[in-house]
Design an enzyme around this catalytic site. Structure first.
Site, PDB file in Angstrom:
ATOM      1  N   SER A  75      52.960  29.151  42.773  1.00  0.00           N
ATOM      2  CA  SER A  75      52.024  30.260  42.644  1.00  0.00           C
ATOM      3  C   SER A  75      51.482  30.349  41.218  1.00  0.00           C
ATOM      4  O   SER A  75      50.279  30.561  41.007  1.00  0.00           O
ATOM      5  CB  SER A  75      52.701  31.585  43.016  1.00  0.00           C
ATOM      6  OG  SER A  75      51.816  32.672  42.860  1.00  0.00           O
ATOM      7  N   TRP A 114      49.056  27.510  40.677  1.00  0.00           N
ATOM      8  CA  TRP A 114      47.825  27.763  41.431  1.00  0.00           C
ATOM      9  C   TRP A 114      46.896  28.699  40.659  1.00  0.00           C
ATOM     10  O   TRP A 114      45.673  28.541  40.681  1.00  0.00           O
ATOM     11  CB  TRP A 114      48.165  28.382  42.787  1.00  0.00           C
ATOM     12  CG  TRP A 114      46.962  28.706  43.633  1.00  0.00           C
ATOM     13  CD1 TRP A 114      46.295  27.867  44.480  1.00  0.00           C
ATOM     14  CD2 TRP A 114      46.261  29.962  43.705  1.00  0.00           C
ATOM     15  NE1 TRP A 114      45.240  28.520  45.070  1.00  0.00           N
ATOM     16  CE2 TRP A 114      45.202  29.805  44.619  1.00  0.00           C
ATOM     17  CE3 TRP A 114      46.442  31.203  43.090  1.00  0.00           C
ATOM     18  CZ2 TRP A 114      44.318  30.847  44.930  1.00  0.00           C
ATOM     19  CZ3 TRP A 114      45.562  32.231  43.392  1.00  0.00           C
ATOM     20  CH2 TRP A 114      44.522  32.058  44.307  1.00  0.00           C
ATOM     21  N   HIS A 115      47.476  29.663  39.937  1.00  0.00           N
ATOM     22  CA  HIS A 115      46.661  30.639  39.241  1.00  0.00           C
ATOM     23  C   HIS A 115      45.965  30.066  38.006  1.00  0.00           C
ATOM     24  O   HIS A 115      44.945  30.618  37.572  1.00  0.00           O
ATOM     25  CB  HIS A 115      47.507  31.853  38.830  1.00  0.00           C
ATOM     26  CG  HIS A 115      47.697  32.845  39.932  1.00  0.00           C
ATOM     27  ND1 HIS A 115      48.711  32.742  40.866  1.00  0.00           N
ATOM     28  CD2 HIS A 115      46.997  33.957  40.278  1.00  0.00           C
ATOM     29  CE1 HIS A 115      48.629  33.752  41.723  1.00  0.00           C
ATOM     30  NE2 HIS A 115      47.591  34.491  41.385  1.00  0.00           N
ATOM     31  N   GLY A 116      46.497  29.021  37.430  1.00  0.00           N
ATOM     32  CA  GLY A 116      45.815  28.458  36.275  1.00  0.00           C
ATOM     33  C   GLY A 116      46.663  27.473  35.510  1.00  0.00           C
ATOM     34  O   GLY A 116      47.877  27.375  35.703  1.00  0.00           O
TER      35      GLY A 116
END
Length: 477
Positions: A305, A308-310
């Site tokens: 997660s 995935w966010h950056g």
């Protein structure tokens, strides 16, 4: 910026007119043409990445279904699934780990979102839970449907497919609901998110100067900003989709009313949380192989997660911190129950609920500070100053008004937040959505509320600092 541009709503209006003038069986073609046309206009060469994703998902789905029907060995089917997922993930992984310098091509709008759609679709076809779509145009529409491609919600093929393909007849009820959702989305963005962002940007942009309770203030406001900004975009996306008779899934259910971090993740970004659960956590074994394995699986899921966010260590640290919250929460659960009993506090009484909700919000806010900081080092330093520097006088003098908002602007922000809190609390107590209740009221009351909302947004709304509408935060992930 897509949902905030005048040109976008002109395009939506044209698409709506053509959609309802076209025979029902051809309406999916209008949606496809409109979606791809808008994507070309707003993402430029990103359409090439989207096209590659459509091709990967479509052909991969057909290949997996064919192998399943012919009873090809499971090992070969898994290899095909892995290859399809890797191809789909390649542009996203390139962005996260290789930081391309010159490629707007690789910075396609919605890349993080439609990539997960492709992987989920391939996994569902592999499991036999979803039949592969034989029509490439219909699969392309599923992946490119313009309201949700910007930043979700992340739909499943089984949830969204037929709504897009069957063609929907005009429904006044759905059309009115869509307009209410769009109006609420603009309220959240213009009245709360962008206004709170002025203070947040000042503190986080000068974190070496603003310490202690400045960090606490900015952290709380960022928690509110991120929530209202993201929820705003989702409400606008759901509202626009509803104008076409398409219902996208709900992505938030009052997450800051949660009693634990675990419950928070069942209420926040629901489409992503459920995706991570169904396609990573459960395949890894979930909680079926003992507590230690469960904790390892949780850690892996939240690490994914974070990535995935950056790109950047701060996102990974944010994900791992949330994993730690859940592991520690589970380890200390019984001890906390005993503590409540020893203090003679009923876990269901008001004091206990305030303690649980307040502590959950505080823990989540600490993680958001890491998430928003310029770097992991800056985030850690801000958290250290939060606990080591005491300057409470900033709440009683004019210090906070030096952060970009004057007294009047701050009062508008505060009143807007209180309105959001009141609406959220009322919805938690009602059996129906507040918007549905409003839709059943007398015409004069309904339109009085609508016009008052529009007037407030026009008069008091912050169209970005300096009247330049800010991008949606989650659109950058």
């Amino acid at each position: 910026m897509v949902f905030l541009s005048f040109e976008f709503y002109i395009a939506v209006t044209v698409c709506l007119g053509l959609y309802y003038l076209t025979p029902v069986r051809f309406r999916f073609g209008i949606l496809l043409a409109g979606s791809l046309g808008m994507y070309c206009c707003f993402s430029g060469r990103g359409i090439l990445v989207l096209g590659a994703g459509i091709l990967t998902g479509y052909l991969g789905g057909l290949a997996l279904q064919t192998m399943r029907k012919r009873q090809v060995p499971q090992r070969d089917q898994k290899l095909c699934l892995a290859a399809g997922c890797l191809l789909a993930l390649l542009p996203l992984l390139r962005n996260r780990f290789f930081q391309p310098a010159g490629g707007s091509l690789w910075q396609a709008i919605g890349l993080s979102y439609y990539t997960l759609q492709i992987v989920g679709y391939l996994a569902d076809v592999y499991r036999g839970e979803t039949p592969a779509e034989p029509n490439p145009a219909k699969y392309a529409l599923f992946l490119s449907f313009f309201p949700q491609i910007v930043q979700g919600p992340i739909p499943r093929y089984g949830q969204l497919g037929q709504q897009l393909f069957s063609g929907n007849r005009f429904s006044q009820e759905k059309f009115s609901k869509g307009l209410r959702w769009i109006l609420w989305g603009f309220f959240l963005k213009m009245m709360i998110a962008d206004r709170a962002g002025v203070i947040v940007d000042t503190v986080f942009g000068n974190w070496e100067i603003y310490t202690g309770d400045y960090v606490l203030t900015a952290g709380i406001l960022y928690s509110i900003q991120l929530y209202t900004d993201f929820m705003s975009c989702v409400f606008i996306a759901r509202g626009i989709a509803m104008l076409f008779g398409v219902e996208l899934g709900e992505n938030f259910t009052r997450p800051y009313f949660s009693d634990s971090v675990r419950e928070f993740w069942g209420r926040w970004h629901i489409s992503l949380s459920s995706w991570l659960r169904d396609y990573i956590y459960i395949p890894l074994g979930g909680n079926r192989k003992g507590k230690v394995r469960k904790w390892i699986n949780l850690t892996l899921v939240f690490a994914v997660s974070g990535v995935w966010h950056g790109s950047g260590y701060k996102y990974l640290a944010w994900g791992l911190l949330h994993a730690m919250y859940q592991v520690v929460g589970e380890i200390t659960r019984e001890g906390r129950r005993k503590l409540y009993r020893a203090a003679r506090i009923d876990r269901e009484e008001l004091l206990a609920k305030i303690l649980k909700k307040g502590s959950t919000f505080f823990l989540v806010t600490l993680a958001w500070i890491l998430f928003r900081a310029e770097s992991l080092r800056a985030g850690v330093q801000m958290l250290i100053s939060l606990f080591t520097v005491r300057n409470p006088w900033i709440f009683f003098d004019d210090s906070l008004f030096s952060l970009g908002l004057d007294m009047k602007e701050a009062m508008v922000l505060l009143l807007s937040i209180l309105l959001l809190l009141g609406v959220s609390y009322k919805q938690s107590r009602m059996k129906m959505q507040l918007g549905e209740w409003l839709g059943r009221q007398h015409l004069i009351l309904r339109w009085g509320v609508y016009l008052a909302g529009i007037l407030c947004i026009v008069v008091f709304g912050t169209y970005g600092y300096g009247f330049d509408a800010k991008d949606f935060i989650y659109g950058g992930f």
